[in-house]
Design an enzyme around this catalytic site. Sequence first.
Site, PDB file in Angstrom:
ATOM      1  N   ASP A 100      27.714  18.034   7.970  1.00  0.00           N
ATOM      2  CA  ASP A 100      26.839  17.343   9.276  1.00  0.00           C
ATOM      3  C   ASP A 100      26.621  18.513  10.183  1.00  0.00           C
ATOM      4  O   ASP A 100      27.517  19.309  10.452  1.00  0.00           O
ATOM      5  CB  ASP A 100      27.720  16.251   9.782  1.00  0.00           C
ATOM      6  CG  ASP A 100      26.938  15.285  10.543  1.00  0.00           C
ATOM      7  OD1 ASP A 100      27.097  14.026  10.016  1.00  0.00           O
ATOM      8  OD2 ASP A 100      26.275  15.908  11.563  1.00  0.00           O
ATOM      9  N   TYR A 153       8.224   9.623  11.380  1.00  0.00           N
ATOM     10  CA  TYR A 153       9.447   9.295  10.610  1.00  0.00           C
ATOM     11  C   TYR A 153       9.317   8.755   9.347  1.00  0.00           C
ATOM     12  O   TYR A 153       9.892   9.166   8.369  1.00  0.00           O
ATOM     13  CB  TYR A 153      10.184   8.302  11.472  1.00  0.00           C
ATOM     14  CG  TYR A 153      11.361   7.631  11.029  1.00  0.00           C
ATOM     15  CD1 TYR A 153      12.448   8.696  10.541  1.00  0.00           C
ATOM     16  CD2 TYR A 153      11.574   6.336  10.857  1.00  0.00           C
ATOM     17  CE1 TYR A 153      13.513   7.985   9.830  1.00  0.00           C
ATOM     18  CE2 TYR A 153      12.518   5.852   9.985  1.00  0.00           C
ATOM     19  CZ  TYR A 153      13.625   6.609   9.765  1.00  0.00           C
ATOM     20  OH  TYR A 153      14.796   6.071   9.069  1.00  0.00           O
ATOM     21  N   PHE A 196      11.131  -6.174  24.122  1.00  0.00           N
ATOM     22  CA  PHE A 196       9.835  -5.602  23.815  1.00  0.00           C
ATOM     23  C   PHE A 196       8.897  -6.504  23.181  1.00  0.00           C
ATOM     24  O   PHE A 196       8.553  -6.438  22.419  1.00  0.00           O
ATOM     25  CB  PHE A 196       9.876  -4.201  23.008  1.00  0.00           C
ATOM     26  CG  PHE A 196      10.556  -3.117  23.669  1.00  0.00           C
ATOM     27  CD1 PHE A 196      10.438  -2.622  24.978  1.00  0.00           C
ATOM     28  CD2 PHE A 196      11.734  -2.588  22.905  1.00  0.00           C
ATOM     29  CE1 PHE A 196      11.407  -1.839  25.581  1.00  0.00           C
ATOM     30  CE2 PHE A 196      12.487  -1.448  23.584  1.00  0.00           C
ATOM     31  CZ  PHE A 196      12.320  -1.206  24.693  1.00  0.00           C
TER      32      PHE A 196
HETATM   33  N1  UDP Z   1      14.091  -4.291  20.703  1.00  0.00           N
HETATM   34  C1  UDP Z   1      13.922  -4.797  21.865  1.00  0.00           C
HETATM   35  N2  UDP Z   1      14.705  -4.213  23.220  1.00  0.00           N
HETATM   36  C2  UDP Z   1      15.521  -3.022  22.539  1.00  0.00           C
HETATM   37  C3  UDP Z   1      15.463  -2.403  21.357  1.00  0.00           C
HETATM   38  C4  UDP Z   1      14.674  -3.209  20.263  1.00  0.00           C
HETATM   39  O1  UDP Z   1      13.330  -5.579  22.129  1.00  0.00           O
HETATM   40  O2  UDP Z   1      16.127  -2.398  23.586  1.00  0.00           O
HETATM   41  C5  UDP Z   1      13.360  -5.008  19.499  1.00  0.00           C
HETATM   42  C6  UDP Z   1      12.087  -4.072  19.091  1.00  0.00           C
HETATM   43  O3  UDP Z   1      10.930  -4.100  19.577  1.00  0.00           O
HETATM   44  C7  UDP Z   1      12.014  -4.617  17.614  1.00  0.00           C
HETATM   45  C8  UDP Z   1      13.392  -5.402  17.416  1.00  0.00           C
HETATM   46  O4  UDP Z   1      14.140  -5.333  18.746  1.00  0.00           O
HETATM   47  O5  UDP Z   1      11.196  -5.900  17.563  1.00  0.00           O
HETATM   48  C9  UDP Z   1      14.306  -4.390  16.302  1.00  0.00           C
HETATM   49  O6  UDP Z   1      14.350  -3.074  16.921  1.00  0.00           O
HETATM   50  P1  UDP Z   1      15.097  -1.769  16.516  1.00  0.00           P
HETATM   51  O7  UDP Z   1      14.896  -0.541  17.504  1.00  0.00           O
HETATM   52  O8  UDP Z   1      16.633  -2.363  16.411  1.00  0.00           O
HETATM   53  O9  UDP Z   1      14.610  -1.541  14.974  1.00  0.00           O
HETATM   54  P2  UDP Z   1      13.492  -1.479  14.418  1.00  0.00           P
HETATM   55  O10 UDP Z   1      13.109  -2.621  13.784  1.00  0.00           O
HETATM   56  O11 UDP Z   1      12.330  -1.045  15.169  1.00  0.00           O
HETATM   57  O12 UDP Z   1      13.693  -0.331  13.125  1.00  0.00           O
END
Ligand code: UDP
Length: 324
Positions: free
Chosen positions: A31, A140, A207
Amino acid sequence: MRFLVCGGAGYIGSHMARLLAERGHAVVVLDDLSNGHRQAVQWGPLLQVDLLDRAALEQVFAAQVFDGVFHFAARSVVSESMAQPFDYYRCNVVGTLNLLDAMRRHGVGRFIFSSTASVFGQPLQAEIDEQHPRQPINPYGSSKLMVEQMLAAAAAAYGLRSVSLRYFNAAGASYDACIGEAHACETHLIPNVLRSILGAAAPLQVFGDDYATPDGTCIRDYVHVEDLADAHLRALHFLEQAPGAHAFNLGNGQGFSVRQVIDAASRVVGRPVPYQVAPRRSGDPETLVASSRKAREVLGWEAHWTELDAIIESAWRWHRAQPW
Ligand code: UDP
């Protein structure tokens, strides 16, 4: 047997190192500590090596024999990958190529790769199985897809046996709260919910609450990190009788909305989650749920952590013990 765990100082890699050690294997962690944590390396020596350093990699493989490599080391923040795509391709693609090349030179023929649901892009169906088209919508996801493609070519050309495991939403922490999820720049929902409860971060931002889902928030498939580690071990055993490059989707098979996660967290913790609704985050699909049928049928894998409350509780036990 002896295994190299690349990215073993990170969230999922440290759980893998622990499981391997618990099963009696020797573990060496490689790592660069760019995202990982020295204190998460508890089950074998740490080699602090950057995968872009080919000479150092050469020394690692020249110094000892490995029966296989588990590869977790990668950059994994979607928004960052859109802002700095070259960094993502350099680390995730070139770094992995260097690793595979060193393995090939030293005759290491088993590789278990951390892939992601992001290789699929926008979902075209409710449950995503392995046949779903792979059309990533950010660097990504495309960097991970490129590695999957390299693995198919390496199987054909060099006989490298590999399994790519496409995680949906990795979550939770070890049963004894000894290791867990700690990213310097935290973007994931469950850690952000818990930090918000602890007052260790600003109130959670939800979000978007205007999606076409029952409560308007996005739905995801949260799979426990210990279940993921278990799948890796099964994948390794599977390779004993399965030449080629293989891929499996790993999820719980159940979707939970952001609001359901918030409700579960306040049930588990016994406190409300401070949050506010914010605009949608770009690139967020409405629903992402895995079909893990192939993993069940071929690897005999099944998620044991199926209850959202239990997954969050394991994360909470770890989070509340941290000096945020
Ligand atoms: N999300 C949110 N607030 C945060 C982080 C994530 O509302 O602070 C929402 C994000 O928009 C998605 C879900 O939670 O709909 C899962 O997001 P995460 O980043 O955990 O994983 P991803 O699915 O993006 O890999």
